[in-house]
Design a protein around this motif. Structure first.
Motif, mmCIF file in Angstrom:
data_model
loop_
_atom_site.group_PDB
_atom_site.id
_atom_site.type_symbol
_atom_site.label_atom_id
_atom_site.label_comp_id
_atom_site.label_asym_id
_atom_site.label_seq_id
_atom_site.Cartn_x
_atom_site.Cartn_y
_atom_site.Cartn_z
ATOM 1 N N THR A 298 -14.863 65.350 -11.141
ATOM 2 C CA THR A 298 -14.150 66.488 -11.726
ATOM 3 C C THR A 298 -14.965 67.767 -11.600
ATOM 4 O OG1 THR A 298 -13.060 65.030 -13.305
ATOM 5 C CG2 THR A 298 -13.052 67.379 -13.801
ATOM 6 N N ARG A 299 -14.527 68.627 -10.725
ATOM 7 C CA ARG A 299 -15.103 69.961 -10.577
ATOM 8 C C ARG A 299 -14.059 70.872 -9.950
ATOM 9 N NH1 ARG A 299 -18.047 66.323 -7.652
ATOM 10 N NH2 ARG A 299 -17.850 66.349 -5.378
ATOM 11 N N GLU A 300 -14.305 72.146 -10.036
ATOM 12 C CA GLU A 300 -13.327 73.158 -9.617
ATOM 13 C C GLU A 300 -12.837 72.935 -8.203
ATOM 14 O OE1 GLU A 300 -11.088 76.587 -10.482
ATOM 15 O OE2 GLU A 300 -12.662 75.879 -11.815
ATOM 16 N N THR A 301 -13.749 72.616 -7.293
ATOM 17 C CA THR A 301 -13.393 72.516 -5.876
ATOM 18 C C THR A 301 -12.498 71.318 -5.572
ATOM 19 O OG1 THR A 301 -15.468 71.331 -5.470
ATOM 20 C CG2 THR A 301 -15.470 73.718 -5.110
ATOM 21 N N LYS A 302 -12.394 70.361 -6.518
ATOM 22 C CA LYS A 302 -11.589 69.168 -6.265
ATOM 23 C C LYS A 302 -10.291 69.148 -7.061
ATOM 24 C CE LYS A 302 -13.327 65.275 -5.285
ATOM 25 N NZ LYS A 302 -13.921 63.930 -5.325
ATOM 26 N N LEU A 303 -9.963 70.245 -7.730
ATOM 27 C CA LEU A 303 -8.792 70.234 -8.605
ATOM 28 C C LEU A 303 -7.492 70.032 -7.846
ATOM 29 C CD1 LEU A 303 -9.519 72.884 -11.378
ATOM 30 C CD2 LEU A 303 -9.476 70.410 -11.554
ATOM 31 N N THR A 304 -7.421 70.477 -6.602
ATOM 32 C CA THR A 304 -6.190 70.275 -5.829
ATOM 33 C C THR A 304 -5.859 68.791 -5.724
ATOM 34 O OG1 THR A 304 -6.453 72.306 -4.560
ATOM 35 C CG2 THR A 304 -5.087 70.597 -3.577
ATOM 36 N N GLY A 305 -6.843 67.983 -5.338
ATOM 37 C CA GLY A 305 -6.628 66.537 -5.220
ATOM 38 C C GLY A 305 -6.411 65.870 -6.563
ATOM 39 N N LEU A 306 -7.152 66.301 -7.574
ATOM 40 C CA LEU A 306 -7.024 65.700 -8.902
ATOM 41 C C LEU A 306 -5.636 65.943 -9.488
ATOM 42 C CD1 LEU A 306 -10.539 66.817 -10.131
ATOM 43 C CD2 LEU A 306 -9.822 64.437 -9.946
ATOM 44 N N LEU A 307 -5.147 67.170 -9.371
ATOM 45 C CA LEU A 307 -3.823 67.500 -9.916
ATOM 46 C C LEU A 307 -2.711 66.840 -9.110
ATOM 47 C CD1 LEU A 307 -4.530 71.223 -10.781
ATOM 48 C CD2 LEU A 307 -4.134 69.376 -12.408
ATOM 49 N N GLN A 308 -2.946 66.640 -7.819
ATOM 50 C CA GLN A 308 -1.955 65.921 -7.011
ATOM 51 C C GLN A 308 -1.862 64.472 -7.471
ATOM 52 O OE1 GLN A 308 0.184 67.246 -4.633
ATOM 53 N NE2 GLN A 308 1.115 65.236 -4.900
ATOM 54 N N ASP A 309 -3.012 63.883 -7.819
ATOM 55 C CA ASP A 309 -2.999 62.526 -8.378
ATOM 56 C C ASP A 309 -2.177 62.477 -9.666
ATOM 57 O OD1 ASP A 309 -4.440 61.261 -6.429
ATOM 58 O OD2 ASP A 309 -6.326 61.170 -7.531
ATOM 59 N N VAL A 310 -2.364 63.477 -10.532
ATOM 60 C CA VAL A 310 -1.597 63.537 -11.783
ATOM 61 C C VAL A 310 -0.104 63.604 -11.484
ATOM 62 C CG1 VAL A 310 -1.113 64.921 -13.841
ATOM 63 C CG2 VAL A 310 -3.474 64.622 -13.073
ATOM 64 N N LYS A 311 0.264 64.441 -10.536
ATOM 65 C CA LYS A 311 1.676 64.620 -10.190
ATOM 66 C C LYS A 311 2.276 63.321 -9.650
ATOM 67 C CE LYS A 311 4.675 67.844 -7.679
ATOM 68 N NZ LYS A 311 4.703 69.058 -6.815
ATOM 69 N N ASN A 312 1.541 62.642 -8.783
ATOM 70 C CA ASN A 312 2.032 61.373 -8.220
ATOM 71 C C ASN A 312 2.254 60.331 -9.309
ATOM 72 O OD1 ASN A 312 1.945 62.415 -5.634
ATOM 73 N ND2 ASN A 312 -0.080 61.571 -5.177
ATOM 74 N N ILE A 313 1.331 60.291 -10.268
ATOM 75 C CA ILE A 313 1.419 59.278 -11.320
ATOM 76 C C ILE A 313 2.584 59.562 -12.255
ATOM 77 C CG2 ILE A 313 0.234 58.369 -13.368
ATOM 78 C CD1 ILE A 313 -2.419 58.931 -11.762
ATOM 79 N N ILE A 314 2.721 60.803 -12.696
ATOM 80 C CA ILE A 314 3.761 61.131 -13.675
ATOM 81 C C ILE A 314 5.149 61.050 -13.067
ATOM 82 C CG2 ILE A 314 4.689 62.971 -15.148
ATOM 83 C CD1 ILE A 314 2.205 61.558 -16.260
#
Length: 726
Positions: free
Chosen positions: A420-436
């Motif tokens: 978890t860091r600023e530069t990886k938020l695109t991938g992290l938030l995409q994971d959230v979107k896929n899950i929800i």
């Protein structure tokens, strides 16, 4: 109602439907000062944009023509008294004055400018009169300098905010237009009307003077939020007239009312509105790889402006987000129904916090920092985004499915600290979107921790196979030391899962001291883990145990910890406190107990006195504790530059019989035998006494078999020192 566009010049002499003629414009006393010339950051940005629009309209093509929206006002004694539009009218007055004077237009052609005046202060009125009748030197770099040098310019005018603002705008107009010519005719004649506006008289609108007074009574400058809203409306209007109309309909009624409950102490909601707006906007930025900038005006243009091909979709997502909370009948109750605070509750997701209203936290804290720490954490960001996606799509996702998916997001968020860091938020938030939205977990995405994602995939299948154990698994996930990562128990032993999970929750519920649990584990085996040269034990803190129970590539020995813990938990004993006490007592009292390092750690409490729970085995290149009695107890967790002691020496020094006769300093020092002027060292094979020149005086050997002590070295040195120091 007159909806025909008009120009600044045409307003003078215009005849209304009731036969009233407008021969002048007068800014009333009740209006605030001219504000477009203020030198604040926000106003300067707005002024520069406005002048740039005027410049393009006058020097560009017909496509650059601009309509400056509606101007409202009363008509009194053939004078327009503006209700709304004072700022634009004043800037247009200054623009006409500048072009007329710079192009030496005949006096009679710009005489209408004499009929524009301010009633806010006599000084403002007097300045406007003098301005129209002067002949500036356009060779000057700043016209304001020339104006203030004239004998008709009164020193007191520099304290008039309207006059000061006019001088600033005059200088900015000079910068923009000083190289341009032949603008007067375009500005005042012909049908093209490069700069125009709509004028509506209050009488035609059926608006009373009381509304006029109410709307102008505060006499305050526009807030940054009001500036932003005005600019944002223009941005939306360029993209979609329908979305513009939707925005202006909702923003001042539906959405503002929604934020009122979360208003600040001064009863304003501007900052709260903007923080939520910023949250949604940044979520879009991360998804579409739009660089995030601090300036709200410029960022809104990048995300929602006409140059962005996704602008309409982005605006719709923003509108849907605001609408979703407006449509949520009770926001606080909504969060209380999906989250629990500090204790697990059925069909809820535990957050381990006192506050679960993420919307409120977002409105008050998003974007704020305390030092380098975000006040609205990354974990909150992931959870808030998950909730926001659900609310927008709640017609397609059942509440039950959402809770299950939200639990997965929580587990991943809490167990992906390294990712978890600023530069990886695109991938992290995409994971959230896929899950929800789809309950889909992408293993190879650049998002959450892959080990945890694999565990979540395994749990989904395991729950389907063993629905009778789902509640038990949920309770284990919620345990405060695990927080979603149940790898230390695992899913491989289904037959014993309920017993292991239940005993784990009971053992670590706070009734038994962590040090006693550590001793009990050591009676079973070596449960510690290596981080390079450091050895981790479970100490008196939650964090030390959570670290041991969470697998990581940075540590070695997790499977060994799991094995030892499983053996400890494999009991049907209901009274775990007695069970732990009996294990420790049996181990210590058993004559056959091997006196390895674990024996000393269990028997002697001072050997575990270091605050960190971290040890260093030196003379141990293979990291197997080969020279098992050579170690340091560390008081700080990460470096030997912090305080540390040999634990065997520390145990001896803490003996009340020796405290006045010995000295033990920090940082790995030896015990000083005070009156003997000698030093005592503990080594793998025994005790050594040296003089202060490090010459060996005496060695007390410890009998060993297969590298383990066959006699208690603490007892031996205690008996020795009792006679030696006396």
């Amino acid at each position: 109602m007159n909806s025909t566009p008009t120009t600044f010049k045409q307003i003078f002499g215009q005849k209304l439907e009731n036969e009233t003629t407008i021969n002048g414009i007068e800014i009333p006393i009740i209006q605030r000062d001219y504000a477009q010339g203020r030198n604040t950051t926000d106003v300067t940005r707005i002024r520069n944009r406005f002048i740039n629009v005027l410049y393009k309209a006058l020097t560009g093509s017909a496509d650059d023509a601009v309509k400056l929206d509606f101007i409202y006002g009363n008509i009194e004694d053939e004078k327009l008294i503006p209700l709304d539009g004072q700022q634009r009218l004043t800037t247009l007055f200054l623009l006409h004055w500048y072009v007329a004077k710079s192009e030496n237009i005949a006096t009679e052609d710009y005489s209408f400018l004499n009929n524009f005046t301010y009633k806010t202060r006599f000084s403002s009125q007097h300045f406007c009169d003098k301005l129209v009748n002067c002949s500036p030197d356009f060779e000057q770099e700043k016209l304001s300098t020339w104006i203030k040098d004239q004998n008709w310019f009164m020193y007191s005018w520099e304290n008039d905010p309207t006059v000061k603002a006019m001088l600033v705008v005059i200088d900015d107009l000079h910068k923009a237009f000083k190289k341009e010519t032949n603008l007067w005719k375009k500005l005042t004649e012909g049908l093209e009307m490069p700069i125009s506006f709509y004028f509506l008289a209050l009488e035609e609108m059926g608006v009373t003077d009381s509304l006029y007074i109410k709307m102008n009574s505060r006499g305050k400058p526009l807030t940054p939020f009001e500036h932003f809203k005005a600019e944002f409306e223009k941005t939306i209007k360029e993209v979609s007239l329908a979305q513009y109309e939707e925005f202006i309909k909702k923003v001042d009624i539906d959405w503002i009312d929604m934020f009122w409950k979360y208003r600040s102490e001064n009863n304003e909601i501007d900052e709260e509105f903007m923080r939520f707006y910023r949250f949604i906007t940044e979520m879009i930025c991360y998804e579409q790889n739009i660089p995030i900038i601090n300036n709200d005006f410029d960022l809104s243009a990048k995300v929602y402006g006409i140059q962005n091909s996704n602008a309409q979709n982005n605006l719709q997502f923003l509108f849907n987000a605001f609408d979703s909370w407006r449509e949520t009948e009770n926001i606080g109750e909504f969060f209380n129904n999906i989250f629990s605070k500090n204790e697990p509750e059925p069909n809820k997701v535990l957050l381990y916090t006192e506050t679960v209203n993420l919307f409120s936290m977002c409105c008050h804290n998003y974007g704020k920092t305390s030092g380098k720490r975000r006040q609205f954490s990354f974990i909150n960001t992931f959870l808030m985004y998950a909730v926001q996606l659900y609310l927008i799509h709640r017609n397609d996702i059942s509440v039950e499915a959402f809770i299950k998916r939200l639990r997965i997001v929580r587990n991943l968020a809490l167990n992906s600290q390294d990712e978890t860091r600023e530069t990886k938020l695109t991938g992290l938030l995409q994971d959230v979107k896929n899950i929800i939205l789809e309950e889909k977990i992408e293993l190879n995405s650049l998002g959450f921790n892959e080990l945890q994602k694999q565990q979540e995939l395994d749990k989904i299948l395991w729950r389907k196979k063993h629905p009778e154990l789902e509640v038990c698994l949920n309770n284990l996930e919620d345990q405060k030391l695990l927080q979603g990562n149940i790898a230390i128990i695992g899913l491989d032993n289904t037959e014993k899962f309920q017993m292991l999970a239940t005993n784990f929750i009971k053992l670590f519920n706070g009734d038994i001291h962590y040090k006693e649990i550590s001793k009990a584990l050591l009676t079973v085996g070596d449960y510690t883990q290596f981080v390079t040269w450091r050895v981790l034990f479970g100490n008196h803190t939650d964090s030390s145990w959570r670290e041991l129970f969470t697998p990581s590539q940075k540590r070695r020995g997790f499977e060994k910890t799991k094995e030892v813990l499983s053996l400890l938990l494999d009991t049907k004993d209901v009274d775990l406190k007695s069970y732990i006490t009996n294990l420790i007592d049996d181990y210590r009292n058993n004559e056959n107990t091997i006196k390895n390092w674990r024996y000393y750690f269990i028997k002697y409490p001072n050997m575990r006195a270091g605050k960190s729970g971290v040890f260093n085995w030196y003379n141990d290149p293979s990291r197997k504790k080969e020279n098992q009695y050579d170690m340091y107890m560390m008081n700080t967790a990460h470096a030997l530059s912090g305080r540390h002691w040999n634990p065997f020496l520390y145990e001896v020094f803490q003996n009340e019989n020796f405290k006045t006769k010995t000295t033990l300093e920090e940082y790995g020092a030896l015990i000083i035998l005070n009156e003997k002027n000698q030093k005592l060292a503990s080594k793998n094979d025994g005790w050594y006494i040296y003089d202060f020149e490090d010459n060996l005086i005496q060695r007390i050997e410890i009998a060993q078999e297969n590298g383990n002590d066959t006699e208690d070295r603490i007892d031996i040195i205690t008996h020795f020192l009792t006679s030696y120091l006396n």
